[in-house]
Design a protein around this motif. Structure first.
Motif, PDB file in Angstrom:
ATOM      1  N   ILE A   1      -8.023  40.750  26.860  1.00  0.00           N
ATOM      2  CA  ILE A   1      -7.222  41.987  26.330  1.00  0.00           C
ATOM      3  C   ILE A   1      -5.738  41.213  26.352  1.00  0.00           C
ATOM      4  O   ILE A   1      -5.497  40.968  27.664  1.00  0.00           O
ATOM      5  CB  ILE A   1      -7.226  43.028  27.182  1.00  0.00           C
ATOM      6  CG1 ILE A   1      -8.767  43.625  27.254  1.00  0.00           C
ATOM      7  CG2 ILE A   1      -6.351  44.364  26.784  1.00  0.00           C
ATOM      8  CD1 ILE A   1      -9.545  43.429  28.330  1.00  0.00           C
ATOM      9  N   VAL A   2      -4.999  41.366  25.508  1.00  0.00           N
ATOM     10  CA  VAL A   2      -3.816  40.930  25.310  1.00  0.00           C
ATOM     11  C   VAL A   2      -2.719  42.179  25.234  1.00  0.00           C
ATOM     12  O   VAL A   2      -3.024  43.301  24.503  1.00  0.00           O
ATOM     13  CB  VAL A   2      -3.118  40.318  24.231  1.00  0.00           C
ATOM     14  CG1 VAL A   2      -1.785  40.006  24.272  1.00  0.00           C
ATOM     15  CG2 VAL A   2      -3.831  38.888  24.002  1.00  0.00           C
ATOM     16  N   LEU A   3      -1.854  42.342  26.478  1.00  0.00           N
ATOM     17  CA  LEU A   3      -1.159  43.759  26.515  1.00  0.00           C
ATOM     18  C   LEU A   3      -0.101  43.822  25.505  1.00  0.00           C
ATOM     19  O   LEU A   3       0.887  42.808  25.150  1.00  0.00           O
ATOM     20  CB  LEU A   3      -0.573  43.900  27.941  1.00  0.00           C
ATOM     21  CG  LEU A   3      -1.804  44.100  29.040  1.00  0.00           C
ATOM     22  CD1 LEU A   3      -0.830  44.232  30.576  1.00  0.00           C
ATOM     23  CD2 LEU A   3      -2.616  45.211  28.810  1.00  0.00           C
ATOM     24  N   ARG A   4       0.407  44.828  24.699  1.00  0.00           N
ATOM     25  CA  ARG A   4       1.317  45.012  23.747  1.00  0.00           C
ATOM     26  C   ARG A   4       1.971  46.327  23.997  1.00  0.00           C
ATOM     27  O   ARG A   4       1.280  47.327  24.134  1.00  0.00           O
ATOM     28  CB  ARG A   4       0.478  44.995  22.161  1.00  0.00           C
ATOM     29  CG  ARG A   4       1.612  45.205  21.484  1.00  0.00           C
ATOM     30  CD  ARG A   4       0.836  44.731  19.803  1.00  0.00           C
ATOM     31  NE  ARG A   4      -0.202  45.722  19.511  1.00  0.00           N
ATOM     32  CZ  ARG A   4       0.207  46.927  18.676  1.00  0.00           C
ATOM     33  NH1 ARG A   4       1.335  47.243  18.397  1.00  0.00           N
ATOM     34  NH2 ARG A   4      -0.819  47.583  18.619  1.00  0.00           N
ATOM     35  N   LEU A   5       3.277  46.115  23.889  1.00  0.00           N
ATOM     36  CA  LEU A   5       4.072  47.398  24.286  1.00  0.00           C
ATOM     37  C   LEU A   5       4.099  48.422  23.139  1.00  0.00           C
ATOM     38  O   LEU A   5       4.300  47.904  21.870  1.00  0.00           O
ATOM     39  CB  LEU A   5       5.496  46.988  24.488  1.00  0.00           C
ATOM     40  CG  LEU A   5       6.304  48.197  24.860  1.00  0.00           C
ATOM     41  CD1 LEU A   5       5.886  48.865  26.134  1.00  0.00           C
ATOM     42  CD2 LEU A   5       8.127  47.727  25.137  1.00  0.00           C
ATOM     43  N   LYS A   6       3.596  49.440  23.242  1.00  0.00           N
ATOM     44  CA  LYS A   6       3.277  50.641  22.353  1.00  0.00           C
ATOM     45  C   LYS A   6       4.734  51.210  21.918  1.00  0.00           C
ATOM     46  O   LYS A   6       5.505  51.674  22.812  1.00  0.00           O
ATOM     47  CB  LYS A   6       2.256  51.830  22.782  1.00  0.00           C
ATOM     48  CG  LYS A   6       2.128  52.781  21.817  1.00  0.00           C
ATOM     49  CD  LYS A   6       1.076  53.737  22.638  1.00  0.00           C
ATOM     50  CE  LYS A   6       0.862  54.883  21.294  1.00  0.00           C
ATOM     51  NZ  LYS A   6      -0.225  55.750  22.106  1.00  0.00           N
TER      52      LYS A   6
END
Length: 378
Positions: free
Chosen positions: A334-339
């Motif tokens: 899982i790659v964290l992406r800023l929402k």
């Protein structure tokens, strides 16, 4: 240029036996034959030299004369004024009529006609992402050239209407003799009268018009294994086209299986990759999330506090089944992406302003970027 000694050409001693002479010739003829060396003029010259040496040493009378006089025999060349080109060496006599392997290819020796297999077919089949994960049973309907049931694939109305081809006497092949230098070569080709079938039909089958085959619809069931890669081809032996020869086997059916794309997962073999949008507070403070998964069990993701956008979290053993290692599964990355936040109300904006006053260290954006780069290096 002086002519080489025939024994040296074949790599033999003067006391060599007839079998040794024949064995040496076979070996060297394989090596230097023009069909095997089409662009090498030297090989062609060596091949002719080997032929000439064998033509003399394999003939007891000529060999005795050569052993006594060498190349300077009183009666001149044994090949006459035209030299070696007029000598007749029959391939069947030379190799006993039964040689095979590379010599059969090079010199066109006797060939046994094999029953021809039918053509292969390729069919493309689409499945869901979930079916690729779990595996499934599938069924397709194809149109395939199949053996005619009325004539059992013979193409004739009755067994008595099938006659042996008079031109090739049922062999399906014709042989003719052809001169290649000093050799008499046997060339084999399909019989033009029966198209290589070895038979003719006097009264064709009405249903297939003498073809012995016709198009039919056929339902095929097959198993899609769990974890199959998109684009994999499954082979169904004997499900292809029937052979034109009633004695030949049917071809194969290849089913190319492709699966649909998933809304958020991407595949890398047995591993799954995804980008997870997370709001700022959950990235900074950390949280635990659950999302639906293809194995019907929620995928639990724990985001540590102090995480940064672009960092990855790996969940072991929750990817696709590994097609090469039974019982094992890949991982989920899982790659964290800023929402991006929604449009804020006045109250929300004021709360953020208050929050910024508590967490702002007074550094400029450039200084903050340098501090972050240093933190990552450590």
């Amino acid at each position: 240029m002086a002519k080489r000694d025939y024994y040296d050409v074949l790599g033999l001693d003067r006391g060599a036996s007839e079998d040794e002479i024949k064995k040496a010739f076979r070996s060297l003829a394989r090596k230097y034959h023009p069909d095997k060396n089409p662009d090498d003029d030297q090989s062609e010259a060596m091949f002719k030299e080997v032929q000439e040496a064998y033509a003399i040493l394999s003939n007891p009378d000529e060999r005795r004369k050569y052993d006594r006089f060498g190349h300077n025999r009183p009666d001149g060349s044994p090949f006459g004024p035209g030299g070696f080109q007029g000598v007749d060496i029959n391939i069947d006599d030379l190799f006993g009529g039964g040689f095979d392997g590379i010599f059969s290819t090079l010199f066109g020796g006797r060939q046994t006609r094999r029953n021809q297999r039918g053509s292969d077919l390729l069919y493309r089949h689409q499945i869901s992402f979930e079916d690729a994960f779990t595996g499934t049973e599938a069924e397709i309907e194809i149109e395939v050239m199949s053996s005619c049931e009325d004539c059992s694939g013979t193409g004739a109305s009755s067994p008595g209407d099938v006659r042996e081809c008079s031109t090739c006497e049922g062999h399906g092949r014709l042989r003719r003799m052809q001169r290649v230098g000093p050799f008499t070569q046997q060339v084999v080709s399909d019989c033009p009268a029966c198209n290589g079938e070895g038979k003719t039909i006097t009264n064709p089958c009405e249903k297939c018009h003498g073809e012995g085959r016709l198009n039919k619809n056929r339902r095929v069931r097959f198993t899609v294994p769990a974890g199959i890669d998109s684009g994999t081809r499954l082979r169904m032996s004997g499900y292809g086209e029937s052979s034109k020869d009633s004695r030949g086997a049917a071809g194969h059916l290849y089913i190319e299986v492709k699966h649909d794309k998933h809304p958020w997962f991407e595949r890398d073999g047995a591993d799954l990759l995804m980008a997870l949008p997370v709001n700022y507070s959950n990235i900074v403070l950390g949280c635990e999330l659950e999302i639906p998964h293809v194995d019907d069990k929620p995928l639990k993701i724990k985001i540590p506090s102090g995480s940064m956008p672009g960092e990855t979290i790996t969940v072991k053993g929750r990817g696709f089944p590994n097609s090469r290692r039974r019982g094992q599964r890949g991982d989920v990355t899982i790659v964290l992406r800023l929402k991006s936040p929604p449009r804020l109300s006045r109250a929300a904006k004021k709360a953020l302003e208050d929050l910024r006053s508590h967490i702002d260290d007074g550094a400029t954006p450039e200084e903050s970027a340098r501090d972050e780069a240093e933190r990552r290096r450590k």
